[in-house]
Design an enzyme around this catalytic site. Structure first.
Site, PDB file in Angstrom:
ATOM      1  N   GLU A 157     -15.620  -3.995   1.166  1.00 15.06           N
ATOM      2  CA  GLU A 157     -16.311  -3.466  -0.026  1.00 15.06           C
ATOM      3  C   GLU A 157     -15.660  -4.031  -1.292  1.00 15.06           C
ATOM      4  O   GLU A 157     -16.346  -4.403  -2.241  1.00 15.06           O
ATOM      5  CB  GLU A 157     -16.233  -1.931  -0.050  1.00 15.06           C
TER       6      GLU A 157
ATOM      7  N   SER B 188     -10.439  -4.569   1.380  1.00 14.42           N
ATOM      8  CA  SER B 188     -11.546  -4.185   2.272  1.00 14.42           C
ATOM      9  C   SER B 188     -12.793  -5.007   1.937  1.00 14.42           C
ATOM     10  O   SER B 188     -12.892  -5.594   0.860  1.00 14.42           O
ATOM     11  CB  SER B 188     -11.861  -2.704   2.101  1.00 14.42           C
TER      12      SER B 188
ATOM     13  N   GLU C  77      -4.243 -16.942   0.699  1.00  8.40           N
ATOM     14  CA  GLU C  77      -4.589 -17.064   2.105  1.00  8.40           C
ATOM     15  C   GLU C  77      -6.020 -17.578   2.221  1.00  8.40           C
ATOM     16  O   GLU C  77      -6.929 -16.777   2.339  1.00  8.40           O
ATOM     17  CB  GLU C  77      -4.523 -15.663   2.725  1.00  8.40           C
TER      18      GLU C  77
ATOM     19  N   SER D  73       0.819  -1.223   0.000  1.00 10.63           N
ATOM     20  CA  SER D  73       0.000   0.000   0.000  1.00 10.63           C
ATOM     21  C   SER D  73       0.844   1.261   0.000  1.00 10.63           C
ATOM     22  O   SER D  73       1.948   1.293   0.556  1.00 10.63           O
ATOM     23  CB  SER D  73      -0.897   0.023   1.242  1.00 10.63           C
TER      24      SER D  73
HETATM   25  C1  LIG Z   1      -3.994  -1.943  10.580  1.00 11.93           C
HETATM   26  C2  LIG Z   1      -3.644  -2.034   9.119  1.00 11.93           C
HETATM   27  C3  LIG Z   1      -2.563  -2.791   8.722  1.00 11.93           C
HETATM   28  C4  LIG Z   1      -2.181  -2.837   7.379  1.00 11.93           C
HETATM   29  N1  LIG Z   1      -1.048  -3.527   7.031  1.00 11.93           N
HETATM   30  C5  LIG Z   1      -0.581  -3.434   5.752  1.00 11.93           C
HETATM   31  C6  LIG Z   1       0.673  -4.006   5.396  1.00 11.93           C
HETATM   32  O1  LIG Z   1       1.374  -4.601   6.213  1.00 11.93           O
HETATM   33  N2  LIG Z   1       1.109  -3.841   4.140  1.00 11.93           N
HETATM   34  C7  LIG Z   1       0.382  -3.190   3.184  1.00 11.93           C
HETATM   35  O2  LIG Z   1       0.827  -3.104   2.055  1.00 11.93           O
HETATM   36  N3  LIG Z   1      -0.817  -2.645   3.487  1.00 11.93           N
HETATM   37  C8  LIG Z   1      -1.318  -2.741   4.750  1.00 11.93           C
HETATM   38  N4  LIG Z   1      -2.522  -2.157   5.083  1.00 11.93           N
HETATM   39  C9  LIG Z   1      -3.207  -1.339   4.081  1.00 11.93           C
HETATM   40  C10 LIG Z   1      -4.536  -1.889   3.625  1.00 11.93           C
HETATM   41  O3  LIG Z   1      -4.363  -2.928   2.759  1.00 11.93           O
HETATM   42  C11 LIG Z   1      -5.325  -0.703   3.020  1.00 11.93           C
HETATM   43  O4  LIG Z   1      -5.711   0.108   4.092  1.00 11.93           O
HETATM   44  C12 LIG Z   1      -6.521  -1.151   2.248  1.00 11.93           C
HETATM   45  O5  LIG Z   1      -6.145  -1.708   1.051  1.00 11.93           O
HETATM   46  C13 LIG Z   1      -7.493   0.013   1.970  1.00 11.93           C
HETATM   47  O6  LIG Z   1      -6.840   1.064   1.355  1.00 11.93           O
HETATM   48  P1  LIG Z   1      -6.960   2.544   1.903  1.00 11.93           P
HETATM   49  O7  LIG Z   1      -6.687   2.529   3.346  1.00 11.93           O
HETATM   50  O8  LIG Z   1      -6.125   3.412   1.065  1.00 11.93           O
HETATM   51  O9  LIG Z   1      -8.478   2.921   1.714  1.00 11.93           O
HETATM   52  P2  LIG Z   1      -9.170   3.387   0.342  1.00 11.93           P
HETATM   53  O10 LIG Z   1      -8.800   2.457  -0.736  1.00 11.93           O
HETATM   54  O11 LIG Z   1      -8.953   4.816   0.150  1.00 11.93           O
HETATM   55  O12 LIG Z   1     -10.682   3.110   0.700  1.00 11.93           O
HETATM   56  C14 LIG Z   1     -11.504   3.985   1.451  1.00 11.93           C
HETATM   57  C15 LIG Z   1     -12.881   3.396   1.492  1.00 11.93           C
HETATM   58  O13 LIG Z   1     -13.400   3.303   0.161  1.00 11.93           O
HETATM   59  C16 LIG Z   1     -13.805   1.977  -0.122  1.00 11.93           C
HETATM   60  N5  LIG Z   1     -13.632   1.716  -1.546  1.00 11.93           N
HETATM   61  C17 LIG Z   1     -12.510   1.904  -2.276  1.00 11.93           C
HETATM   62  N6  LIG Z   1     -12.731   1.552  -3.546  1.00 11.93           N
HETATM   63  C18 LIG Z   1     -14.016   1.132  -3.629  1.00 11.93           C
HETATM   64  C19 LIG Z   1     -14.844   0.645  -4.672  1.00 11.93           C
HETATM   65  N7  LIG Z   1     -14.379   0.501  -5.912  1.00 11.93           N
HETATM   66  N8  LIG Z   1     -16.115   0.305  -4.391  1.00 11.93           N
HETATM   67  C20 LIG Z   1     -16.603   0.439  -3.130  1.00 11.93           C
HETATM   68  N9  LIG Z   1     -15.864   0.891  -2.112  1.00 11.93           N
HETATM   69  C21 LIG Z   1     -14.586   1.241  -2.355  1.00 11.93           C
HETATM   70  C22 LIG Z   1     -12.944   1.133   0.768  1.00 11.93           C
HETATM   71  O14 LIG Z   1     -13.515  -0.135   0.989  1.00 11.93           O
HETATM   72  C23 LIG Z   1     -12.896   1.971   2.034  1.00 11.93           C
HETATM   73  O15 LIG Z   1     -14.053   1.767   2.769  1.00 11.93           O
HETATM   74  C24 LIG Z   1      -2.930  -2.133   6.417  1.00 11.93           C
HETATM   75  C25 LIG Z   1      -4.059  -1.390   6.812  1.00 11.93           C
HETATM   76  C26 LIG Z   1      -4.399  -1.325   8.151  1.00 11.93           C
HETATM   77  C27 LIG Z   1      -5.597  -0.510   8.542  1.00 11.93           C
END
Ligand SMILES: Cc1cc2nc3c(=O)[nH]c(=O)nc-3n(C[C@H](O)[C@H](O)[C@H](O)COP(=O)(O)OP(=O)(O)OC[C@H]3O[C@@H](n4cnc5c(N)ncnc54)[C@H](O)[C@@H]3O)c2cc1C
Lengths: 400, 384
Positions: A387, A385, A244, A129
């Site tokens: 979603e 996520s 997984e 990410s």
């Molecule tokens: C505690 C924690 C640990 C993590 N550990 C790692 C790690 O070790 N390595 C790593 O690489 N990443 C890690 N992540 C990152 C994680 O994979 C991302 O947070 C996740 O992919 C969501 O991306 P974002 O946070 O940018 O949210 P966004 O992608 O910005 O999403 C925001 C909201 O919009 C929704 N959304 C986005 N697109 C759509 C769509 N097309 N349709 C409907 N809804 C949508 C999402 O579901 C969410 O509710 C971690 C995250 C957390 C919170």
């Protein structure tokens, strides 16, 4: 059809259970029961114990240290481990980068990295990410430019779990900015000690430190650390994310949590009676148990079908596991909030408790409950996520 | 029926909101919370200057004579800004006890000082074993000459660590869970025999566990008459719950606003995430919860000051159930729609989630109030 475990599977379960009972250090177990974090040292200790038994990476191919167990046995193993309860082996190594390396890596990479993953001599973290690329991972911008025998990496990763402990990070980087977004990505293994890498902690709402930002400033990575082919990294990432399936639902973790809820509710008094004796509370718990049993059966159906399925195809039911599994984990933390009541309020971070002589405020089991409730919101956000999972099901399975 | 605010009420709302918009942004809040007390004395003085600390007290006692609606407006504004100061603890709770049970001398001695910002009082009404039952009182007060000696333990005393005085519930007769036989006393917070163990709460506010060991109180320390404090405590608690509901509505409003902003600015897959219908519906769900909570808060505020204890209890419990359920839904959605940033201390949204989670717990969670409402035969009955 027979939904019970076979004699052999039951005997296996007993063997695993008694091993965990005898081999798991009590202090590690007690920490988990209390809802505290497992330390790096504890996880290393536990991984070495499993490794000595030959069980550190049961799902890997036998030549790399796997056990050759059926998917159902692997499931039983993980179930028993989470209910011991023992810490799960570090997923970034054994479930994520390990399988990518033994499937797509060079011989040199296999020899160099796999043994050290199995023993947790190398702590891995996942650099996928970025601030601008979460759900839309393929839009990632971290650049790797070839310079002789090296790639020079510039950019930023974020939410990198436990990077503060990591020896290595596996990264998705952009090697071809001209190509369509999925096609210009490569999969690189980067030593965290390389000059130019900076790790900055991010504090989560529960007060903990488990995620980080990782900055890359002209970081030189030897070309031999590229996995597979250049610009094919997206395929390996998809393989990694789809891999997984055995433990994604966390059924064992939720079962353990429900036993804990019942144990604590028997200690807690409400209006002069034990909370566990209140019908409305018991019904709330039972409702979660029903959802969990349904999930467990779905999980087992998926696993039992695995052996018969064509390689690379997925049981449609498997997509349910992440969604339901995360929702149920969250529901168990809500039940714990119900149990603890007002003594969820004092904020007593673990470090403060460790260095303190006074007794806890409220019951000695209370302090981890609100933080766990807050922290568990993450399980429906990370790893794709909920979603995004639903989008996948709608498209790939329902054909919408 | 009239849901409109009067001119004065609109002015009150505007002036509080203006003050907080000016001085209580998310970054400023961090500074306000950094000191030992966990809140800003400077802000406290500004609340005094605006008349907020005098607001609920009667004019003849040195107050402004504001009613439930005024309190609701102020608490909502405080919720939006997520304030850390002990307004609820001191003015609503302890102030509520003085309003309903203080005698003339006590009011004259305490209320003007509170209104000016120089005196803070905490209400030590809960005990470790009592959970949400405020009649579960094991602390005792024995007669000692013409005064009293108080012994016992008080739990989760909101802002108990920085208060100048404490109002303590103690048993003067009867058994631990009797409603009869409870009395209220006011004592100095640093009186001999009082030990206070202060700590932060999950939402960044503060509370204290308080042990009372042979604490001497004079004859004038008794508030109200001996042994009959329960109706006072339950009335103060009901009014306090209405105020908490209003604070929650302020939080919900802000959570909804922050989430909408995020949906409109965060971009993934080449478009703002607010363009995804799946997320639009979730924002709508939050909005529905917000409006339902607002309605129930108005209802509870209206009935909480009434004299019919049963009618009051039903309305307040009903509102607390709504708020508790909405807190779960709005909190869950707000964090989820923010993705990873919803999980961090660096963004405001998580702090609102934590505060609303605590608001669900304070003075009884949704389970507790659902049960209380059901025991009172609910809202819709033959006679309603
Ligand atoms: C505690 C924690 C640990 C993590 N550990 C790692 C790690 O070790 N390595 C790593 O690489 N990443 C890690 N992540 C990152 C994680 O994979 C991302 O947070 C996740 O992919 C969501 O991306 P974002 O946070 O940018 O949210 P966004 O992608 O910005 O999403 C925001 C909201 O919009 C929704 N959304 C986005 N697109 C759509 C769509 N097309 N349709 C409907 N809804 C949508 C999402 O579901 C969410 O509710 C971690 C995250 C957390 C919170």
């Amino acid at each position: 059809m027979d939904l019970r475990f076979t004699e052999d599977e039951l005997a296996f379960r007993d063997e695993v259970r008694s091993f965990f009972r005898q081999a798991l250090p009590a202090s590690i177990r007690d920490n988990i029961v209390a809802g505290r974090h497992t330390s790096k040292e504890e996880l290393v200790t536990w991984t070495r114990i499993l490794h000595d038994k030959g069980w550190a990476v049961p799902h890997w191919p036998v030549e790399h240290g796997g056990t050759g167990w059926s998917p159902i046995k692997q499931y039983i193993y993980l179930e028993e481990m989470s209910q011991a309860p023992a810490p799960a082996p570090l997923a970034f190594g054994v479930n994520m980068v390990g399988p990518v390396i033994y499937t797509f890596g060079s011989e040199a990479q296999k020899n160099r990295f796999l043994p050290r993953i199995a023993t947790l001599e190398d702590w891995w973290c996942q650099g996928f990410s970025e601030p601008g690329s979460g759900s839309d991972l393929a839009s990632l911008k971290t650049r790797a430019v070839r310079d002789g025998d090296h790639y020079i990496v510039n950019g930023q990763k974020t939410w990198t779990t436990l990077a503060q402990y990591a020896d290595w990070i596996f990264c998705l980087v952009r090697t071809d900015p001209e190509a369509r977004k999925q096609s210009g990505i490569s999969f690189l293994l980067v030593d965290m000690k390389t000059p130019g890498i900076t790790v900055r902690p991010i504090q989560t709402i529960d007060g903990g430190h488990e995620v980080n930002e990782v900055f890359f400033d002209d970081v030189r990575v030897p070309v031999e650390n590229l996995v597979g082919e250049e610009n094919k990294g997206w395929n390996y990432a998809k393989f990694l994310l789809g891999n997984e399936r055995v433990n994604i639902a966390r059924v064992g973790v939720s079962k353990e949590r429900i036993r804990r809820i019942k144990e604590l509710a028997a200690k807690q008094r409400v209006g002069g009676e034990r909370m566990i004796d209140q019908p409305e509370f018991r019904e709330k718990v039972a409702a979660v148990e029903v959802r969990l049993k349904a999930l467990e059966m779905t999980q087992l159906r998926v696993l039992a079908g695995e052996a018969k399925r064509e390689k690379g195809t997925q049981d449609p039911a498997s997509s349910i596991l992440k969604i339901k599994g995360s929702e149920i984990q969250q529901a168990t933390t809500e039940l714990l909030m119900d149990v603890v009541g007002p003594y969820a309020m004092p904020y007593q971070p673990e470090e403060a408790i460790d260095g303190r002589n006074e007794p806890d405020i409220g019951p000695d089991w209370a302090s981890t409950i609100a933080p766990a409730y807050f922290n568990t919101r993450k399980v429906s956000i990370y790893g794709g996520s909920n979603e995004i999972q639903k989008n996948i099901i709608a498209k790939a399975i329902l054909g919408l | 029926m009239d849901f409109d605010l009067s001119e004065e009420q609109t002015m009150l709302k505007d002036s509080v909101e203006r003050l907080l918009a000016d001085q209580y942004g998310f970054e400023a809040r961090k500074k306000h919370g950094a000191g030992k007390a966990g809140y800003s004395d400077r802000m406290w003085q500004q609340y005094a200057e605006l008349g907020l600390l005098a607001l609920p007290f009667a004019e003849e006692d040195g107050g402004i004579g504001g009613g439930a609606t005024e309190t609701m407006l102020v608490m909502e504004a405080f919720g939006k800004a997520l304030i850390l100061e002990p307004y609820f603890a001191s003015i609503i709770l302890a102030g509520g006890v003085l309003r309903h049970a203080g005698n003339g001398e006590q009011k004259a001695a305490l209320i003007p000082a509170m209104a000016e910002g120089g005196l803070k009082i905490a209400f030590a009404c809960a005990e470790p074993q009592g959970r949400y039952d405020l009649f579960d009182v094991e602390t005792t007060a024995r007669k000692d000459g013409d005064g009293w000696v108080i012994d016992g333990k008080k739990a989760l005393v909101l802002h108990g660590d920085s208060a100048d005085k404490l109002i303590v519930s103690a048993r003067t007769s009867g058994n631990a869970r009797d409603e009869d036989g409870i009395s209220l006393f006011i004592i100095d917070a640093d009186a001999e025999g009082v030990s206070r163990n202060g700590y932060p709460t999950q939402d960044g506010l503060r509370a204290a566990e308080i042990t009372l060991q042979s604490v001497k109180a004079g004859p004038d320390a008794l508030i109200g008459s001996k042994g009959t404090a329960w109706p006072v405590i339950s009335r103060v608690a009901d009014e306090a719950i209405a105020a908490l509901c209003a604070e929650a509505v302020g939080c919900f409003e802000k959570m909804h606003e922050l989430t909408l902003e995020y949906l409109k600015t965060r971009s993934q897959f080449g478009t703002t995430i607010g363009s995804f219908q799946a997320l639009q519906h979730r924002a709508v769900d939050m909005f529905v919860e917000l409006e339902q909570s607002r309605s129930m808060t108005m209802y509870a505020s209206m009935l909480a000051t009434g004299d019919d204890a049963v009618e009051r209890a039903r309305a307040v419990s009903a509102a607390k159930v709504q708020i508790g359920e909405s807190a779960k839904i709005i909190g869950r959605e707000a964090v989820q729609l923010h993705g990873g940033v919803g999980m961090t201390m660096e963004y405001a949204i998580g702090h609102y989630f934590k505060r609303t989670t605590m608001l669900d717990i304070l003075f009884g969670d949704a389970n507790h109030h659902l049960k209380r409402l059901a025991q009172l035969d609910g809202l819709i009955r033959e006679d309603s």
